[in-house]
Design a protein around this motif. Structure first.
Motif, PDB file in Angstrom:
ATOM      1  N   THR A   1      -4.926  22.941 -10.376  1.00 26.25           N
ATOM      2  CA  THR A   1      -5.618  23.577 -11.704  1.00 26.25           C
ATOM      3  C   THR A   1      -7.048  23.601 -11.507  1.00 26.25           C
ATOM      4  N   GLY A   2      -7.618  24.776 -12.007  1.00 24.53           N
ATOM      5  CA  GLY A   2      -9.106  25.175 -11.894  1.00 24.53           C
ATOM      6  C   GLY A   2      -9.905  24.494 -13.083  1.00 24.53           C
ATOM      7  N   VAL A   3     -11.048  24.322 -12.946  1.00 26.71           N
ATOM      8  CA  VAL A   3     -11.765  23.928 -13.941  1.00 26.71           C
ATOM      9  C   VAL A   3     -13.293  24.573 -13.904  1.00 26.71           C
ATOM     10  N   ALA A   4     -13.584  25.001 -15.125  1.00 25.59           N
ATOM     11  CA  ALA A   4     -14.877  25.780 -15.202  1.00 25.59           C
ATOM     12  C   ALA A   4     -15.912  24.923 -15.930  1.00 25.59           C
ATOM     13  N   HIS A   5     -16.823  24.461 -14.911  1.00 25.07           N
ATOM     14  CA  HIS A   5     -17.973  23.479 -15.104  1.00 25.07           C
ATOM     15  C   HIS A   5     -19.031  24.396 -15.994  1.00 25.07           C
TER      16      HIS A   5
ATOM     17  N   VAL B   1     -17.702  16.569 -10.996  1.00 28.14           N
ATOM     18  CA  VAL B   1     -17.205  17.620 -10.087  1.00 28.14           C
ATOM     19  C   VAL B   1     -16.909  17.145  -8.546  1.00 28.14           C
ATOM     20  N   ARG B   2     -17.815  16.392  -8.120  1.00 30.83           N
ATOM     21  CA  ARG B   2     -17.690  15.764  -6.830  1.00 30.83           C
ATOM     22  C   ARG B   2     -16.310  15.329  -6.692  1.00 30.83           C
ATOM     23  N   ASP B   3     -15.729  14.647  -7.702  1.00 29.91           N
ATOM     24  CA  ASP B   3     -14.413  14.007  -7.571  1.00 29.91           C
ATOM     25  C   ASP B   3     -13.443  15.291  -7.461  1.00 29.91           C
ATOM     26  N   LEU B   4     -13.527  16.022  -8.432  1.00 25.24           N
ATOM     27  CA  LEU B   4     -12.637  17.356  -8.574  1.00 25.24           C
ATOM     28  C   LEU B   4     -12.573  17.963  -7.321  1.00 25.24           C
ATOM     29  N   LEU B   5     -13.698  18.181  -6.697  1.00 28.10           N
ATOM     30  CA  LEU B   5     -13.670  19.005  -5.284  1.00 28.10           C
ATOM     31  C   LEU B   5     -13.078  18.162  -4.211  1.00 28.10           C
ATOM     32  N   ASP B   6     -13.062  16.827  -4.233  1.00 30.35           N
ATOM     33  CA  ASP B   6     -12.735  16.092  -3.191  1.00 30.35           C
ATOM     34  C   ASP B   6     -11.247  15.952  -3.268  1.00 30.35           C
ATOM     35  N   VAL B   7     -10.495  16.488  -4.118  1.00 35.85           N
ATOM     36  CA  VAL B   7      -9.079  16.514  -4.247  1.00 35.85           C
ATOM     37  C   VAL B   7      -8.631  17.842  -4.179  1.00 35.85           C
ATOM     38  N   GLY B   8      -9.391  18.789  -4.061  1.00 35.99           N
ATOM     39  CA  GLY B   8      -8.830  20.162  -3.779  1.00 35.99           C
ATOM     40  C   GLY B   8      -8.872  21.185  -5.014  1.00 35.99           C
ATOM     41  N   CYS B   9      -9.470  20.492  -5.967  1.00 33.89           N
ATOM     42  CA  CYS B   9      -9.357  21.304  -7.389  1.00 33.89           C
ATOM     43  C   CYS B   9     -10.320  22.411  -7.419  1.00 33.89           C
ATOM     44  N   PRO B  10      -9.874  23.691  -7.565  1.00 33.25           N
ATOM     45  CA  PRO B  10     -11.067  24.808  -7.614  1.00 33.25           C
ATOM     46  C   PRO B  10     -11.892  24.700  -8.691  1.00 33.25           C
ATOM     47  N   VAL B  11     -13.262  24.679  -8.581  1.00 36.63           N
ATOM     48  CA  VAL B  11     -14.007  24.283  -9.531  1.00 36.63           C
ATOM     49  C   VAL B  11     -14.977  25.605  -9.708  1.00 36.63           C
TER      50      VAL B  11
END
Length: 453
Positions: free
Chosen positions: A284-288, A303-313
């Motif tokens: 699931t993507g996130v618009a920061h 953001v770092r944690d979201l990127l580390d689990v492969g989440c599109p940001v």
């Protein structure tokens, strides 16, 4: 006519992070046909761009905006999100197609000047008698020449039903779903070079019913379009969801079918470790939206944690009523600063911030195969930044000059190979006329709401 850019530092933002210290990009028929080291051969009739002293990047991708809010900048300056919404909903009840035409042109024009070639606009206010707002949005995108993802938003839960917005600006569930489907069948173009796409976007858990969220997801998946909503922006929202539904906003979204690679969520600040793992597992993507979040004091996304689990940001400007600056280029630096405030100086690199503003955004919008990087076969959405002037001279890393320095002058912006900005000036619209229309729309809204300076 081909466009050949020679002699620039090219940051492709491809999967390998390829860069060329003195490279070329060749554009033909709206797509990138060559990229590499050294100079490309030119032909008679080519538009040749001398890229010396410039950085070439993909055009920036804005994953979250509310263009109509360009007419209400400067309101509720010390408010929390809920206070801000309560103050602005009555003003927004006066919008119509005329206001939206002016704000769409103004917002997209200003974003283009900041390097943005694709923008997602989440429009969820449709007052009765306001005219054809969807047509005004689409026409505004065509006028400026950038790509526009119109998220047909909706609210069916007004104040009388326990929601936040006044009843005068919400639709019935049936009206919202029918209008959303009509927008898809009328405007959505799924082709690689599409300039207009439609997404399904019930506004938020405190303004859209569970039925609208659930049926909206089914509608989107039936038509194969993306889904977008606000989620986990403030602690007030979490308290509301726990009180109303007995679960957190993400748990609520999950129950309603609102997680997956066809979904991107706006803000996504207040997630637990377990919820971040769930977002990564579902892609699931996130618009920061760093500046807007700071303006409203909402918090700092992980953001770092979201990127580390492969989440599109991706990055979002958000509505100009909560980010009066309104440009996307500055969000590169803001995203880096906020990530480092949360996680220290190693939390995110300049190149990762550039990825957020380009490829990360493209992935959120479901267009990673077509935009977001400079690769052969992709759409020719290209930004050429001048980084040899007084503001950036001596910064040895051009990407750092873009992300850490002030926003560089934009020498050229191409959308599908067509010039939208040249030497910092818009080529598609008259900036003075756009500004005059915006000022008139702002006065009109203020007058309708009885707001005095």
């Amino acid at each position: 006519m081909r466009t050949v850019i020679n002699g620039a530092h090219v940051a492709t933002v491809d999967g390998s992070g390829t860069e060329y210290a003195s490279g070329h990009v060749v554009v033909e028929d709206g797509v990138i046909v060559a990229v590499g080291d050294g100079a490309a051969e030119t032909r008679e009739g080519d538009q040749v761009v001398n890229g010396s002293g410039c950085l070439v990047t993909p055009g920036l991708v804005n994953t979250h905006h509310h263009l109509y809010q360009w007419a209400t900048r400067g309101y509720a300056q010390q408010a929390t999100l809920f206070e801000w919404l309560v103050a602005l909903y009555p003003v927004w009840s006066g919008i119509d197609e005329r206001v939206v035409a002016a704000t769409t042109s103004a917002g997209l024009a200003w974003m283009a000047k900041s390097g943005c070639t694709t923008a997602a606009d989440h429009h969820y206010v449709f007052p009765s008698g306001s005219g054809d707002i969807m047509a005004a949005l689409v026409d505004g995108g065509k006028r400026v020449g950038t790509r526009l993802h119109v998220v047909r938003g909706s609210m069916d839960c007004g104040k009388s039903q326990g929601g936040l917005p006044p009843d005068s600006i919400v639709e019935s569930t049936e009206q919202a779903l029918l209008a959303t489907e009509e927008a898809i069948t009328t405007y959505h173009d799924a082709s690689p070079g599409s300039r207009v796409q439609i997404a399904v976007g019930p506004c938020s858990p405190f303004s859209a019913s569970g039925e609208l969220m659930r049926e909206g997801a089914a509608l989107a998946r039936r038509h194969g379009v993306q889904m977008h909503t606000h989620l986990a922006e403030t602690t007030d929202e979490e308290e509301h969801c726990v009180e109303q539904f007995g679960c957190t906003p993400l748990e609520y979204a999950d129950k309603l079918g609102w997680l997956g690679p066809d979904v991107w969520l706006a803000h996504g600040i207040h997630f637990s470790d377990k919820e971040i793992q769930r977002l990564g597992a579902t892609k699931t993507g996130v618009a920061h939206c760093p500046s807007s979040n700071a303006r409203l004091g909402a918090g700092i996304a992980r953001v770092r944690d979201l990127l580390d689990v492969g989440c599109p940001v991706g990055l979002g400007v958000d509505g100009a009523a909560s980010n009066e600056a309104g440009g996307l280029g500055d969000e590169l630096r803001q995203s880096l600063y906020l990530a480092r405030l949360r996680g220290g100086p190693a939390a995110i690199t300049a190149r990762e911030s550039l990825w957020l503003g380009t490829m990360g955004g493209a992935k959120c919008l479901g267009r990673g195969d077509h935009i977001g990087s400079i690769e052969v076969g992709k759409q020719a959405d290209v930004a050429v930044w001048r980084v040899d002037g007084l503001a950036h001279a001596g910064i040895t890393d051009p990407v750092a000059a873009l992300v850490l320095g002030s926003l560089p002058p934009l020498d050229l912006l191409l959308v599908g190979g067509e010039t939208v900005v040249r030497l910092g000036q818009l080529t598609t619209v008259d900036e003075e006329l756009v500004a005059a229309d915006l000022a008139a729309a702002s006065r009109l809204l203020a007058d309708r709401a009885g707001v005095t300076a």
